[in-house]
Enzyme design. Structure first.
Site, short mmCIF file in Angstrom:
data_model
loop_
_atom_site.label_atom_id
_atom_site.label_comp_id
_atom_site.label_asym_id
_atom_site.label_seq_id
_atom_site.Cartn_x
_atom_site.Cartn_y
_atom_site.Cartn_z
CE LYS A 24 -6.92 45.41 -6.98
NZ LYS A 24 -6.11 44.71 -5.99
CG ASP A 151 -10.09 47.04 -4.86
OD1 ASP A 151 -9.43 47.88 -4.23
OD2 ASP A 151 -9.90 45.81 -4.76
O1 C5P Z 1 -14.54 46.88 -0.15
P1 C5P Z 1 -14.54 45.44 -0.48
O2 C5P Z 1 -15.88 44.78 -0.29
O3 C5P Z 1 -13.92 45.11 -1.81
O4 C5P Z 1 -13.57 44.76 0.59
C1 C5P Z 1 -13.60 43.38 0.84
C2 C5P Z 1 -13.07 43.13 2.23
O5 C5P Z 1 -11.68 43.43 2.28
C3 C5P Z 1 -13.69 43.97 3.33
O6 C5P Z 1 -14.85 43.38 3.82
C4 C5P Z 1 -12.58 43.99 4.38
O7 C5P Z 1 -12.58 42.78 5.11
C5 C5P Z 1 -11.33 43.98 3.52
N1 C5P Z 1 -10.80 45.36 3.31
C6 C5P Z 1 -10.21 46.00 4.37
N2 C5P Z 1 -9.72 47.28 4.21
C7 C5P Z 1 -9.78 47.89 3.01
C8 C5P Z 1 -10.37 47.25 1.90
C9 C5P Z 1 -10.88 45.97 2.08
O8 C5P Z 1 -10.12 45.46 5.47
N3 C5P Z 1 -9.29 49.13 2.89
#
Ligand code: C5P
Length: 312
Positions: A24, A151
């Site tokens: 994406k 995501d």
């Molecule tokens: O959800 P995911 O593991 O892909 O996110 C990776 C990191 O990105 C999270 O640990 C966080 O530090 C950051 N993040 C965030 N806020 C979001 C999505 C991701 O702070 N809405």
């Protein structure tokens, strides 16, 4: 030809399933102040593009993983891998007592801000749902997906969507036509948590968040107007990505001087997305980036495309 549909209609489970899931680009990304859970509230518009992760899931007693393709050596193959976590989460959710061998073929840049790992997780959920015959609906798969990463639900859904909450609450967006992109890549990735942390250290703590997606951007998508879309691209994380990887500024400048309609860092970077007027124009931007030597490689893709689906 023996298809998956044919096999299930005669009550035979397939031995192996191939699923493709897209990467994406964030057309806009507004980031609010960090919450107590460490996540940031987002208002973002995702577009799925034609760079794909492929996952082949094969019947097995245990969970095993193999990663192939560009950048595969950078991907962990232990239990921290998001595809393996997705497999275990689905087994737990459904009560299935089988394992699976997963073969991932990378097509989305690794650690590039294009959600390749999330695409692997989404593809794994769809593949194992088919392999194990658990028949979960898209909504139920999406709730398992949301627990794995912000995501992952979008990689499942595909097309173009507004993401709110952590980015995992999705509303489909109406889009006319296709948009053509050149993506400038570099192998030294940026860590998503590091980019968010840097954002926290420089952002005004009381900064405002919009209530919904930008009206100008949504109108450009509905009209299929690439010039208008180019002007409306935005990313609150771009300044932080540029602070952590200052050479990206030159990459963006070269894309602009090649006539890109809009240039934006994708998600938390370091991939730079440049919007072309047409497929040919995206290829010309890619050539200009390559000749200028301002990135390690360039790929062209178009969007929107569908989310994770069985292709074999
Ligand atoms: O959800 P995911 O593991 O892909 O996110 C990776 C990191 O990105 C999270 O640990 C966080 O530090 C950051 N993040 C965030 N806020 C979001 C999505 C991701 O702070 N809405």
């Amino acid at each position: 030809m023996t298809t998956l549909k044919h096999l299930s209609s005669v009550g035979v489970s397939p031995r192996s399933v191939l699923v493709r899931a897209p990467g994406k680009v964030n057309l806009s990304l507004h980031v609010g102040p960090v919450g107590e859970d460490g996540y940031h509230p987002l208002v973002t518009v995702f577009q799925a593009v034609s760079l794909y992760e492929e996952v082949v899931a094969t019947v097995s007693d245990t969970f095993t993983l193999e990663v192939l393709g560009p950048g595969a050596e950078l991907v962990p193959t232990d239990d921290t891998n998001l595809a393996l976590r997705a497999a275990r989460a689905l087994a737990e959710h459904t009560g299935v007592r089988q394992g699976a061998h997963l073969e991932i073929i990378k097509g989305v840049p690794v650690a590039g801000g294009m959600a390749g790992g999330s695409a692997d997780a989404a593809a794994t959920l769809v593949a194992l749902d088919a392999l194990w015959g658990t028949g979960l609906g898209r909504e139920e798969l999406s709730s398992v997906a949301a627990r794995l990463g912000a995501d992952v639900p979008f990689a499942l859904a595909g097309h173009t969507a507004v993401g709110t909450g952590r980015g995992d609450t999705l509303t489909p967006a109406m889009v006319h036509g296709q948009f053509h992109w050149a993506f400038a890549l570099r192998s030294a990735g940026l860590s998503t948590p590091a980019v968010f942390q840097h954002f926290d250290s420089v952002a005004d703590p009381g900064h405002d968040m919009p209530d919904g997606a930008d009206t100008e951007l949504m109108a450009a998508l509905r009209a299929g107007d690439a010039e208008r879309l180019g002007r409306a691209l935005s990313n609150d994380l771009e300044g932080s990505a540029l602070d952590l990887a200052p050479d990206l500024a030159e990459t963006m400048a070269v894309a602009r001087s090649a006539g890109a309609l809009g240039v934006v860092v994708s998600g938390s970077g370091p991939t730079v997305a440049a919007l072309g007027r047409s497929r040919q124009h995206a290829l010309a931007i890619a050539a200009a980036l390559t000749i200028a030597g301002v990135c390690e490689s360039v790929v062209c893709a178009s969007g929107p495309v569908p989310g994770a689906r069985v292709v074999g």
